[in-house]
Design a protein around this motif. Structure first.
Motif, PDB file in Angstrom:
ATOM      1  N   GLY A 149      -3.849   8.566  -1.203  1.00  0.00           N
ATOM      2  CA  GLY A 149      -4.013   7.197  -0.013  1.00  0.00           C
ATOM      3  C   GLY A 149      -5.229   6.528  -0.299  1.00  0.00           C
ATOM      4  O   GLY A 149      -5.543   5.585  -0.170  1.00  0.00           O
ATOM      5  N   SER A 172      -3.193   1.373   8.521  1.00  0.00           N
ATOM      6  CA  SER A 172      -2.593   2.007   7.571  1.00  0.00           C
ATOM      7  C   SER A 172      -3.314   3.275   6.936  1.00  0.00           C
ATOM      8  O   SER A 172      -2.377   4.029   6.232  1.00  0.00           O
ATOM      9  CB  SER A 172      -2.979   1.241   6.117  1.00  0.00           C
ATOM     10  N   ALA A 222      -4.514   4.164  -3.080  1.00  0.00           N
ATOM     11  CA  ALA A 222      -3.654   2.922  -3.058  1.00  0.00           C
ATOM     12  C   ALA A 222      -4.487   2.507  -1.703  1.00  0.00           C
ATOM     13  O   ALA A 222      -4.247   0.896  -2.806  1.00  0.00           O
ATOM     14  CB  ALA A 222      -2.448   4.065  -2.119  1.00  0.00           C
ATOM     15  N   ALA A 247       0.016  11.598   2.203  1.00  0.00           N
ATOM     16  CA  ALA A 247      -1.127  11.247   1.299  1.00  0.00           C
ATOM     17  C   ALA A 247      -2.425  11.264   2.125  1.00  0.00           C
ATOM     18  O   ALA A 247      -3.725  10.875   2.507  1.00  0.00           O
ATOM     19  CB  ALA A 247      -1.589   9.703   0.931  1.00  0.00           C
ATOM     20  N   LEU A 301       0.005   6.068   6.248  1.00  0.00           N
ATOM     21  CA  LEU A 301      -0.108   7.083   4.583  1.00  0.00           C
ATOM     22  C   LEU A 301       0.089   8.591   4.607  1.00  0.00           C
ATOM     23  O   LEU A 301       0.891   8.797   4.127  1.00  0.00           O
ATOM     24  CB  LEU A 301      -0.936   6.074   3.620  1.00  0.00           C
ATOM     25  N   ALA A 331       0.491   3.828  -2.715  1.00  0.00           N
ATOM     26  CA  ALA A 331       0.607   5.681  -2.358  1.00  0.00           C
ATOM     27  C   ALA A 331       1.135   6.571  -3.379  1.00  0.00           C
ATOM     28  O   ALA A 331       1.474   8.097  -3.277  1.00  0.00           O
ATOM     29  CB  ALA A 331       0.435   5.933  -1.257  1.00  0.00           C
ATOM     30  N   THR A 363       1.172  -1.208  -0.139  1.00  0.00           N
ATOM     31  CA  THR A 363       0.072  -0.141   0.063  1.00  0.00           C
ATOM     32  C   THR A 363       0.750   1.462  -0.183  1.00  0.00           C
ATOM     33  O   THR A 363       0.546   2.469  -0.761  1.00  0.00           O
ATOM     34  CB  THR A 363      -1.113  -0.194   0.997  1.00  0.00           C
ATOM     35  N   LEU A 364       2.103   1.736   0.604  1.00  0.00           N
ATOM     36  CA  LEU A 364       3.335   1.813   0.937  1.00  0.00           C
ATOM     37  C   LEU A 364       3.511   2.547  -0.776  1.00  0.00           C
ATOM     38  O   LEU A 364       3.744   3.753  -0.780  1.00  0.00           O
ATOM     39  CB  LEU A 364       3.828   2.408   1.618  1.00  0.00           C
TER      40      LEU A 364
END
Length: 289
Positions: A160, A228, A163, A237, A232, A146, A142-143
């Protein structure tokens, strides 16, 4: 040999002398074990050396960690509404990012999950191709997503949301498809025997079985995405993560710890509410009482 017969030490010694191989581990197995432990020890030693692991460095780090933890209490309290409203806005933004990303990802993953279920999609090559697509999407952290979306759409919550949504498409599609595959055929056969179409079989035979499972997965992933969303925000994000990163960079540890406490409280409240929703809609297990 009767049950009353006893084996003496001399009998064991005689047997060992006749067939010594039966009382010892084979040489190849011992060599494999020694080699395995040797490789493990060498790998651990290399990691300690490559990462500059030393007792002195650990001792110094623990001292600095103690300095950071000392700012936890007493908690920092914002004295003006202007300062506190900024923190509340960040928390709300993080919550909104997680909610929108989760709902968007689940909405797209829901129809895709049927294409990856064995009892729905009978075309093996097509189903396996869809499942490999799930894996490709889930391979992106996910990072990383982002950072890509920040580059494409700029800083802010939109990156964000996208992502989390893209990451959750692969996760939801995989979990949903597995839930669909584990459903019973009896309700489906009942709908089919009543003259129902293929769509009606899915709607009235499969959906009632998987809906509670999907809801549970959705709620759990939402809780995870709130955490999460905090990370982010650190990369730009949006959300409370940006404010937390700003306070840490400015060495305002007292205020940073207060933000962390608020994040923990928000996650705890969300976890309690999701558990309440699950118990109301899905029900509780009597054995847990």
């Amino acid at each position: 040999m009767s049950a009353s017969t006893k084996i003496s030490d001399q009998d064991i010694a005689d047997a060992r002398a006749r067939v010594p191989g039966a009382f010892s581990e084979p040489l190849n197995q011992r060599l494999l074990r020694y080699i395995g432990w040797g490789v493990f020890a060498a790998l651990m030693g290399y990691c300690f050396w490559a990462f500059n692991f030393s007792p002195w460095r650990i001792w110094m780090g623990l001292g600095r960690l103690g300095d950071v933890l000392s700012f936890m209490f007493p908690p920092y309290i914002w004295t003006t509404w202007e300062e506190f409203s900024e923190i509340l806005k960040g928390l709300g933004e993080t919550l909104s990012i997680a909610f929108m990303g989760t709902i968007l990802g689940a909405t797209i993953a829901f129809p895709l999950s049927f294409l990856g279920a064995r009892n729905i999609n009978r075309l093996n090559f097509f189903r396996l191709g869809v499942r490999r697509g799930y894996d490709v999407i889930r391979a992106f952290e996910t990072l990383i997503l982002a950072l890509i979306f920040i580059r494409a759409f700029g800083l802010g919550p939109l990156a964000g949301i996208l992502a989390i949504a893209v990451s959750e498409i692969g996760t939801f599609a995989k979990l949903f498809s597995e839930a669909i595959e584990n459903t019973s055929r009896k309700p489906v056969e009942g709908v089919k025997a009543s003259g129902g179409s293929r769509l009606q079989e899915i709607r009235f035979g499969i959906a009632p079985q998987v809906n509670p499972v999907m809801l549970s997965i959705l709620l759990y992933q939402f809780e995870s995405n709130v955490r999460s969303g905090t990370i982010l925000g650190i990369v730009g994000a949006g959300g409370i993560g940006f404010l937390l990163s700003d306070r840490i960079a400015a060495y305002k540890w007292a205020e940073a710890w207060s933000i962390i406490f608020l994040i923990i409280a928000m996650v705890y409240i969300i976890d309690s509410l999701s558990g309440l929703i699950r118990s109301k809609i899905i029900g509780t297990w009597d054995g847990a009482k």
